[in-house]
Design a protein around this motif. Sequence first.
Motif, PDB file in Angstrom:
ATOM      1  N   GLY A   1       0.796  -1.090  -0.026  1.00 22.93           N
ATOM      2  CA  GLY A   1       0.039  -0.142  -0.154  1.00 22.93           C
ATOM      3  C   GLY A   1       0.764   1.406   0.039  1.00 22.93           C
ATOM      4  N   GLU A   2       1.747   1.289   0.747  1.00 22.89           N
ATOM      5  CA  GLU A   2       2.618   2.588   0.939  1.00 22.89           C
ATOM      6  C   GLU A   2       3.887   2.364   0.384  1.00 22.89           C
ATOM      7  N   LEU A   3       4.654   1.728   0.458  1.00 23.55           N
ATOM      8  CA  LEU A   3       5.971   1.526  -0.316  1.00 23.55           C
ATOM      9  C   LEU A   3       5.836   1.371  -1.877  1.00 23.55           C
ATOM     10  N   ALA A   4       5.277   0.463  -2.385  1.00 25.35           N
ATOM     11  CA  ALA A   4       5.082  -0.033  -3.781  1.00 25.35           C
ATOM     12  C   ALA A   4       3.947   0.877  -4.375  1.00 25.35           C
ATOM     13  N   ASN A   5       2.791   0.949  -3.684  1.00 27.40           N
ATOM     14  CA  ASN A   5       1.489   1.654  -4.425  1.00 27.40           C
ATOM     15  C   ASN A   5       2.031   3.434  -4.581  1.00 27.40           C
ATOM     16  N   ASP A   6       2.299   3.712  -3.107  1.00 23.85           N
ATOM     17  CA  ASP A   6       2.237   5.266  -2.907  1.00 23.85           C
ATOM     18  C   ASP A   6       3.680   5.754  -3.432  1.00 23.85           C
ATOM     19  N   LEU A   7       4.530   5.383  -2.661  1.00 23.50           N
ATOM     20  CA  LEU A   7       5.802   6.147  -3.108  1.00 23.50           C
ATOM     21  C   LEU A   7       6.686   5.303  -4.212  1.00 23.50           C
ATOM     22  N   GLY A   8       6.572   3.910  -4.401  1.00 19.14           N
ATOM     23  CA  GLY A   8       7.347   3.264  -5.420  1.00 19.14           C
ATOM     24  C   GLY A   8       6.727   3.791  -6.905  1.00 19.14           C
ATOM     25  N   ASN A   9       5.302   3.823  -7.010  1.00 25.20           N
ATOM     26  CA  ASN A   9       4.542   3.998  -8.099  1.00 25.20           C
ATOM     27  C   ASN A   9       4.684   5.409  -8.481  1.00 25.20           C
ATOM     28  N   LEU A  10       4.733   6.287  -7.416  1.00 29.84           N
ATOM     29  CA  LEU A  10       5.003   7.752  -7.818  1.00 29.84           C
ATOM     30  C   LEU A  10       6.116   7.861  -8.577  1.00 29.84           C
ATOM     31  N   ALA A  11       7.217   7.499  -7.957  1.00 31.26           N
ATOM     32  CA  ALA A  11       8.570   7.591  -8.458  1.00 31.26           C
ATOM     33  C   ALA A  11       8.700   7.088 -10.073  1.00 31.26           C
ATOM     34  N   GLN A  12       8.202   5.780 -10.076  1.00 31.99           N
ATOM     35  CA  GLN A  12       8.302   5.097 -11.277  1.00 31.99           C
ATOM     36  C   GLN A  12       7.676   5.876 -12.385  1.00 31.99           C
ATOM     37  N   ARG A  13       6.376   6.364 -11.986  1.00 31.23           N
ATOM     38  CA  ARG A  13       5.468   7.092 -12.910  1.00 31.23           C
ATOM     39  C   ARG A  13       6.112   8.285 -13.363  1.00 31.23           C
ATOM     40  N   VAL A  14       6.569   9.089 -12.522  1.00 29.39           N
ATOM     41  CA  VAL A  14       7.174  10.569 -12.855  1.00 29.39           C
ATOM     42  C   VAL A  14       8.572  10.315 -13.706  1.00 29.39           C
ATOM     43  N   LEU A  15       9.409   9.268 -13.295  1.00 27.15           N
ATOM     44  CA  LEU A  15      10.738   9.307 -13.898  1.00 27.15           C
ATOM     45  C   LEU A  15      10.517   8.244 -15.264  1.00 27.15           C
ATOM     46  N   SER A  16       9.493   7.563 -15.327  1.00 27.56           N
ATOM     47  CA  SER A  16       9.260   7.087 -16.624  1.00 27.56           C
ATOM     48  C   SER A  16       8.838   8.093 -17.468  1.00 27.56           C
ATOM     49  N   MET A  17       7.908   8.861 -17.193  1.00 27.40           N
ATOM     50  CA  MET A  17       7.369  10.055 -18.190  1.00 27.40           C
ATOM     51  C   MET A  17       8.437  10.981 -18.404  1.00 27.40           C
ATOM     52  N   ILE A  18       9.581  11.297 -17.570  1.00 27.71           N
ATOM     53  CA  ILE A  18      10.683  12.056 -17.944  1.00 27.71           C
ATOM     54  C   ILE A  18      11.479  11.665 -18.873  1.00 27.71           C
ATOM     55  N   ALA A  19      11.847   9.977 -18.548  1.00 28.80           N
ATOM     56  CA  ALA A  19      12.652   9.537 -19.623  1.00 28.80           C
ATOM     57  C   ALA A  19      12.081   9.391 -21.037  1.00 28.80           C
ATOM     58  N   LYS A  20      10.730   9.102 -21.189  1.00 29.38           N
ATOM     59  CA  LYS A  20      10.115   9.156 -22.522  1.00 29.38           C
ATOM     60  C   LYS A  20       9.829  10.416 -22.991  1.00 29.38           C
ATOM     61  N   ASN A  21       9.427  11.476 -22.301  1.00 27.97           N
ATOM     62  CA  ASN A  21       9.044  12.755 -22.959  1.00 27.97           C
ATOM     63  C   ASN A  21      10.006  13.996 -22.802  1.00 27.97           C
ATOM     64  N   CYS A  22      11.064  13.753 -22.013  1.00 28.76           N
ATOM     65  CA  CYS A  22      11.985  14.902 -21.778  1.00 28.76           C
ATOM     66  C   CYS A  22      13.277  14.443 -21.928  1.00 28.76           C
ATOM     67  N   GLY A  23      13.586  13.623 -23.108  1.00 25.11           N
ATOM     68  CA  GLY A  23      14.850  13.480 -23.287  1.00 25.11           C
ATOM     69  C   GLY A  23      15.957  12.515 -22.279  1.00 25.11           C
TER      70      GLY A  23
END
Length: 518
Positions: free
Chosen positions: A352-374
Amino acid sequence: MSGRPPFYITTPIYYVNDSPHIGHAYTTLACDVMARFKRLDGYDVKFLTGTDEHGQKVEKSAQAKGMDPQTFTDMVSRNFFDLAAALNFSNDDFIRTTEDRHTRACQALWDELIKRDEIYLGSYAGWYAVRDEAFYGEDELTTGPDGRKRAPSGAEVEWVEEPSYFFRLSKWAEPLLDLYERRPDFVAPDSRRNEVMSFVKGGLNDLSVSRTTFSWGIPVPGDDDHIMYVWLDALTNYITAVGYPETETGEYATHWPADLHMVGKDILRFHAVYWPAFLMAAGLEPPKRVFAHGWWTNEGQKISKSLGNVIDPYDLVKSYGLDQVRYFLLREVPFGNDGDFSHRAMVNRMNGELANDLGNLAQRVLSMIAKNCGGAVPEPGPLTDEDTALLGQARGLLPAVRAAIDRQAFHEALEALWVVVRAANAYVDRQAPWALRKTDPARMATVLWALAETIRHVAVLIQPVVPDSAARMLDQLGVPSDARDFTALGEGGALVPGAPLPKPQGIFPRYVEPETEA
């Protein structure tokens, strides 16, 4: 010496009659988190743990194994030393009471107490529990179903009569009560403070501080028939480790009195009554604070060897992961209260907290940066009120987290971080950067930069609890290793637009139940 404020924190030294269990891991973990936090906050930290190796119980255990006590303690102490490494504890020193430096310190303290007429020779007759290494009054005993008398801990007691040196504890009742009144945070939490004050107000008897019926201990100076009572020996470790009897220079001068002794509630009396009395009687400063935490149960049951439900820290780490265990133990219950370990609660926190809340937040944001911000830190444009609100929450975290850590309210410190994690997840959903990619790429970059900057603050502040995972998160944000202490928080340490970032990887995997064979 370093120009940084000193901070000295100790675990109790663990009795080598046992294998390390969740209780040992819990106390040391709490100290480790405080030590790491204080280092990041600019303190010159000394963090001490170690093993208590003398006493009748150890002598009997060694005999039962057909070993001499020193060989036995060498073997068992190693288990605690190894545990510290296995759980990534950052202790600066590991003390053993069989070391020469400790014998010197104990005998010096004894000589000082003798010189000040705080110790006298008499004879002792009373009830003694070998398991607790403690004497008990008749009024504290109960009778078990087997007709034998037992201590409040449940340990069997035996009647002991022998010559003994006594410490004049009775004369220190008023100075102790004065200490508790002057420094209301000396004993924490409050329920434990009340317990200690009640005990002292009930009157103190002089304390037997030597034994003659066994030999495994530190010899009393000038009287080889006696060895020191194991608790006088054990408690002295806290000043041994800062160089006592040298008090004018070195570590004692900079680090004593200790800022915090962390203990389990079962040994509070020794630390909050006997120890400050010994110190004041020797003309030394008592510690600044003693915090007594609660005990763990296992799936609702009291933990005991006879039930076979002792929780092995190594097994926990193997099953769930090191940082996950560290997080759970300090998140699950208010520190100071008793807690229950259950598999369900552990998995709920991990997923709930480590995987979904914090882990997923970091993964989503960093993946979008990798994909869309060079694959580089995005360039923010003008900030909206929503952006500045989220960044303000992240940048304002330190005072709240620091205040909670200073009170040993670890669960509150983590909750303060999670308020911001949840706010960041809500912000992602509202801003929908995946949609902005097509309609307003500049706005998308601003949103992703604000999120990355928020994650940076959370990652820096959660380092003391989950050091390995936080380090990986900061690596993925491109934060240099010398920009991870608390001076880097706020706008001054902000992520630099255009800085290249590594390929993102998941940090907190979801826990999946292992398949059982049919």
